[in-house]
Each structure stands twice: as C-alpha cells, then as structure tokens.
Design a protein around this motif. Structure first.
Motif, PDB file in Angstrom:
ATOM      1  N   ARG A  79       0.821  -1.204   0.000  1.00  0.00           N
ATOM      2  CA  ARG A  79       0.000   0.000   0.000  1.00  0.00           C
ATOM      3  C   ARG A  79       0.862   1.264   0.000  1.00  0.00           C
ATOM      4  O   ARG A  79       0.587   2.226  -0.730  1.00  0.00           O
ATOM      5  CB  ARG A  79      -0.901   0.002   1.234  1.00  0.00           C
ATOM      6  CG  ARG A  79      -1.920   1.151   1.251  1.00  0.00           C
ATOM      7  CD  ARG A  79      -2.528   1.315   2.624  1.00  0.00           C
ATOM      8  NE  ARG A  79      -1.522   1.687   3.610  1.00  0.00           N
ATOM      9  CZ  ARG A  79      -1.025   2.914   3.739  1.00  0.00           C
ATOM     10  NH1 ARG A  79      -1.430   3.894   2.936  1.00  0.00           N
ATOM     11  NH2 ARG A  79      -0.109   3.177   4.653  1.00  0.00           N
ATOM     12  N   ARG A  81       3.920   1.612  -1.149  1.00  0.00           N
ATOM     13  CA  ARG A  81       4.591   1.779  -2.432  1.00  0.00           C
ATOM     14  C   ARG A  81       3.605   2.246  -3.495  1.00  0.00           C
ATOM     15  O   ARG A  81       3.964   3.003  -4.395  1.00  0.00           O
ATOM     16  CB  ARG A  81       5.266   0.475  -2.842  1.00  0.00           C
ATOM     17  CG  ARG A  81       6.358   0.053  -1.865  1.00  0.00           C
ATOM     18  CD  ARG A  81       7.144  -1.131  -2.369  1.00  0.00           C
ATOM     19  NE  ARG A  81       7.928  -0.771  -3.532  1.00  0.00           N
ATOM     20  CZ  ARG A  81       9.018  -0.005  -3.506  1.00  0.00           C
ATOM     21  NH1 ARG A  81       9.454   0.491  -2.369  1.00  0.00           N
ATOM     22  NH2 ARG A  81       9.669   0.266  -4.609  1.00  0.00           N
ATOM     23  N   GLU A  82       2.359   1.822  -3.418  1.00  0.00           N
ATOM     24  CA  GLU A  82       1.340   2.290  -4.354  1.00  0.00           C
ATOM     25  C   GLU A  82       1.135   3.793  -4.222  1.00  0.00           C
ATOM     26  O   GLU A  82       0.983   4.502  -5.221  1.00  0.00           O
ATOM     27  CB  GLU A  82       0.019   1.552  -4.096  1.00  0.00           C
ATOM     28  CG  GLU A  82       0.024   0.116  -4.555  1.00  0.00           C
ATOM     29  CD  GLU A  82      -1.258  -0.617  -4.189  1.00  0.00           C
ATOM     30  OE1 GLU A  82      -1.554  -1.650  -4.807  1.00  0.00           O
ATOM     31  OE2 GLU A  82      -1.954  -0.154  -3.255  1.00  0.00           O
ATOM     32  N   GLU A  83       1.144   4.291  -2.992  1.00  0.00           N
ATOM     33  CA  GLU A  83       0.968   5.719  -2.765  1.00  0.00           C
ATOM     34  C   GLU A  83       2.135   6.512  -3.336  1.00  0.00           C
ATOM     35  O   GLU A  83       1.942   7.529  -4.002  1.00  0.00           O
ATOM     36  CB  GLU A  83       0.826   5.992  -1.264  1.00  0.00           C
ATOM     37  CG  GLU A  83      -0.468   5.474  -0.660  1.00  0.00           C
ATOM     38  CD  GLU A  83      -0.580   5.805   0.810  1.00  0.00           C
ATOM     39  OE1 GLU A  83       0.403   6.358   1.363  1.00  0.00           O
ATOM     40  OE2 GLU A  83      -1.629   5.510   1.416  1.00  0.00           O
ATOM     41  N   GLY A  86       2.117   6.328  -7.102  1.00  0.00           N
ATOM     42  CA  GLY A  86       0.973   7.055  -7.642  1.00  0.00           C
ATOM     43  C   GLY A  86       1.221   8.546  -7.711  1.00  0.00           C
ATOM     44  O   GLY A  86       0.797   9.224  -8.650  1.00  0.00           O
ATOM     45  N   ARG A 101       0.728   3.571 -14.824  1.00  0.00           N
ATOM     46  CA  ARG A 101      -0.040   2.989 -13.728  1.00  0.00           C
ATOM     47  C   ARG A 101       0.013   1.467 -13.815  1.00  0.00           C
ATOM     48  O   ARG A 101       0.181   0.773 -12.806  1.00  0.00           O
ATOM     49  CB  ARG A 101      -1.483   3.486 -13.774  1.00  0.00           C
ATOM     50  CG  ARG A 101      -2.284   3.147 -12.517  1.00  0.00           C
ATOM     51  CD  ARG A 101      -3.652   3.798 -12.547  1.00  0.00           C
ATOM     52  NE  ARG A 101      -3.555   5.254 -12.464  1.00  0.00           N
ATOM     53  CZ  ARG A 101      -3.873   6.090 -13.447  1.00  0.00           C
ATOM     54  NH1 ARG A 101      -4.291   5.611 -14.598  1.00  0.00           N
ATOM     55  NH2 ARG A 101      -3.756   7.386 -13.295  1.00  0.00           N
ATOM     56  N   ASN A 104       3.624   0.340 -12.929  1.00  0.00           N
ATOM     57  CA  ASN A 104       3.898   0.422 -11.496  1.00  0.00           C
ATOM     58  C   ASN A 104       3.249  -0.721 -10.734  1.00  0.00           C
ATOM     59  O   ASN A 104       3.800  -1.219  -9.743  1.00  0.00           O
ATOM     60  CB  ASN A 104       3.424   1.770 -10.945  1.00  0.00           C
ATOM     61  CG  ASN A 104       4.344   2.906 -11.339  1.00  0.00           C
ATOM     62  OD1 ASN A 104       5.491   2.679 -11.709  1.00  0.00           O
ATOM     63  ND2 ASN A 104       3.841   4.131 -11.277  1.00  0.00           N
ATOM     64  N   GLN A 105       2.070  -1.144 -11.170  1.00  0.00           N
ATOM     65  CA  GLN A 105       1.432  -2.286 -10.524  1.00  0.00           C
ATOM     66  C   GLN A 105       2.281  -3.540 -10.676  1.00  0.00           C
ATOM     67  O   GLN A 105       2.361  -4.369  -9.765  1.00  0.00           O
ATOM     68  CB  GLN A 105       0.037  -2.516 -11.118  1.00  0.00           C
ATOM     69  CG  GLN A 105      -1.004  -1.487 -10.712  1.00  0.00           C
ATOM     70  CD  GLN A 105      -1.276  -1.486  -9.216  1.00  0.00           C
ATOM     71  OE1 GLN A 105      -1.084  -2.493  -8.538  1.00  0.00           O
ATOM     72  NE2 GLN A 105      -1.712  -0.356  -8.688  1.00  0.00           N
ATOM     73  N   ILE A 108       5.242  -3.344  -8.265  1.00  0.00           N
ATOM     74  CA  ILE A 108       4.826  -3.702  -6.910  1.00  0.00           C
ATOM     75  C   ILE A 108       4.598  -5.201  -6.787  1.00  0.00           C
ATOM     76  O   ILE A 108       4.949  -5.827  -5.780  1.00  0.00           O
ATOM     77  CB  ILE A 108       3.548  -2.927  -6.535  1.00  0.00           C
ATOM     78  CG1 ILE A 108       3.866  -1.428  -6.450  1.00  0.00           C
ATOM     79  CG2 ILE A 108       2.975  -3.423  -5.213  1.00  0.00           C
ATOM     80  CD1 ILE A 108       2.634  -0.541  -6.364  1.00  0.00           C
ATOM     81  N   GLN A 203      -1.385 -10.139  -6.420  1.00  0.00           N
ATOM     82  CA  GLN A 203      -0.324  -9.594  -7.263  1.00  0.00           C
ATOM     83  C   GLN A 203      -0.292 -10.278  -8.630  1.00  0.00           C
ATOM     84  O   GLN A 203      -0.003  -9.654  -9.648  1.00  0.00           O
ATOM     85  CB  GLN A 203       1.032  -9.729  -6.561  1.00  0.00           C
ATOM     86  CG  GLN A 203       1.090  -9.128  -5.168  1.00  0.00           C
ATOM     87  CD  GLN A 203       0.443  -7.762  -5.094  1.00  0.00           C
ATOM     88  OE1 GLN A 203       0.784  -6.849  -5.851  1.00  0.00           O
ATOM     89  NE2 GLN A 203      -0.493  -7.599  -4.172  1.00  0.00           N
ATOM     90  N   GLN A 206      -2.553  -8.620 -11.065  1.00  0.00           N
ATOM     91  CA  GLN A 206      -1.986  -7.423 -11.675  1.00  0.00           C
ATOM     92  C   GLN A 206      -1.037  -7.783 -12.820  1.00  0.00           C
ATOM     93  O   GLN A 206      -1.043  -7.145 -13.874  1.00  0.00           O
ATOM     94  CB  GLN A 206      -1.237  -6.598 -10.617  1.00  0.00           C
ATOM     95  CG  GLN A 206      -2.098  -6.084  -9.486  1.00  0.00           C
ATOM     96  CD  GLN A 206      -3.128  -5.071  -9.944  1.00  0.00           C
ATOM     97  OE1 GLN A 206      -2.970  -4.449 -10.995  1.00  0.00           O
ATOM     98  NE2 GLN A 206      -4.180  -4.908  -9.166  1.00  0.00           N
TER      99      GLN A 206
END
Length: 233
Positions: A79, A81-83, A86, A101, A104-105, A108, A203, A206
């Motif tokens: 979470r 790293r997503e922030e 983002g 986007r 980046n997924q 992660i 994951q 994704q």
C-alpha cells in the motif's frame, strides 16, 4: 507501376536500416533490460522516477526485505509503495498516466513476490519464476516503446511494426505460463499462511492484467496498414 517500384527501391533500405538496429529475438528477453531503461530519458511523458525497465529490477530486488515479514506487514508495504508511485504518475499526460499505472502495478507485484522469498518455504520457487517474468516484461516494455517511436512515414508506407508486435505477443504467452506456474505453487502449498497466499494471488492478477494489455497493444499494432503492407502479406 514504374513510380511504385521507384518508391519501393527508395524505402526498402530505410526498413533494412531500422530492422538492423533491433536486438535479436531472444525468447527470454534478457538483452532488452538495459535498453528499455535508457529510453525513459528521451521518451515524452516519462515519469521523474528511475528508467522503466531497469527500475523494475532495481525496485524489486534492491528493496526486497532481508528479514521475514508477516502478511499484514507485506500488505502495508504494498500500500505504501502504491501511494509513492501514484504521486509520481500524477504529473504525466493522461495517456502516459494509464501506461505507467499499469507498469507500477507490475513493479509492486514483483516486489511482493520477491519479498515472499524470506517468508515461506515456497518463496525461493516463487521468486525464481518472478525474476523470469521480470526480465521478460522489461523486454515487452522496451518493444512497446519501439512501436510508439515508429516514424510517421513508416506507418503511412508500411503500417505497424509487425515483427515487434509478434515478439510482444510471444513474450505474453510465456509470461502467462509463468503466472500460472506461480499460481500453482501457491495454491498447492499446504504450509503457506492463507493470508500470505491471498496477498500473492492478488499480485498475480496485476501481472496477468498487464499481459492482457500488452497483448491487445500488439494486436492493434499488427492491424495498422500502410500503402505497401501487401509486401509482407
């Protein structure tokens, strides 16, 4: 007819030069990692972060936990790293935002799978296949950049970059196999914490979505037609 053949004679060397600049079609895609990273310095709409291809490997391996973490901690790390990622994407144009986007997924997801190497007995198996996926998706992103940078005159005359698109599609099939291999390892393990299995399976979703996107991108590229597309029909 004479004019057509004269035009072919002029532009065929251009194609040959473009083709000669491409790397060999290596199924594993390992030779593309560094090259994919270098593209970000000159690609419009690139994020301020590290180069794309190389960043995935560095991000996943360099920041992998060196001590075991519990599933709740891993989810919090994801979470966080997503922030952070983002925030870096918000300054990009809308089209670039969508692409990064997705990328980046995947960053992660690979990070989480490599983190599991220290958390469970299946970790080394999962991490090994994740590294193969990581190298392959780097190659796909590098090829995607090649298609985007194809000159307008080449698009008008010869349509999309069929060779590069087919390479992306081939890698996509290989990566789908890798995803299923990881999924099988997780689902058949009797010693893995169910909470951890849940995080890792998320994951994989994704990673799978990114392969669907790249497959569709390759399909669109192949369908682009040019004046002389019949030459390769």
């Amino acid at each position: 007819m004479i004019c057509i053949f004269l035009m072919i004679a002029i532009f065929i060397p251009v194609i040959a030069a473009e083709q000669s600049g491409r790397p060999a079609d290596i199924p594993g895609g390992y030779g593309m990692v560094q090259q994919a990273g270098n593209q970000s310095d000159r690609t419009e709409g690139s994020p301020p972060a590290a180069p794309k291809g190389e960043a995935v490997r560095q991000d996943a391996q360099g920041l992998r936990p060196v001590t075991p973490v519990d599933p709740a901690h891993l989810r919090e790390m994801i979470r966080s790293r997503e922030e952070v990622m983002g925030e870096g994407v918000q300054t990009l144009p809308p089209q670039a935002q969508e692409r990064f986007r997705h990328e980046n997924q995947v960053r992660i997801a690979v990070f989480a799978l490599l983190a599991a190497e220290n958390m469970t007995g299946i970790g080394p198996l999962v991490a090994g296949v994740a590294r193969e996926y990581n190298a392959s998706v780097n190659a796909q992103w590098g090829d995607e950049i090649r298609m985007e940078e194809r000159s307008g005159i080449m698009l008008v005359l010869f349509g999309g970059d069929r060779q590069t698109a087919e390479r992306i599609s081939f890698q996509a099939e290989e990566n789908k196999r890798r995803i299923e291999e990881i999924r099988g390892i997780i689902l058949t393990s009797s010693s893995t914490d169910p909470a951890l299995s849940s995080v890792l399976l998320e994951q994989l979703d994704q990673m799978e979505e990114e392969q669907r996107r790249l497959t569709e991108r390759a399909r669109i590229e192949v369908q682009k037609r040019g004046v002389f597309s019949w030459i390769y029909a």
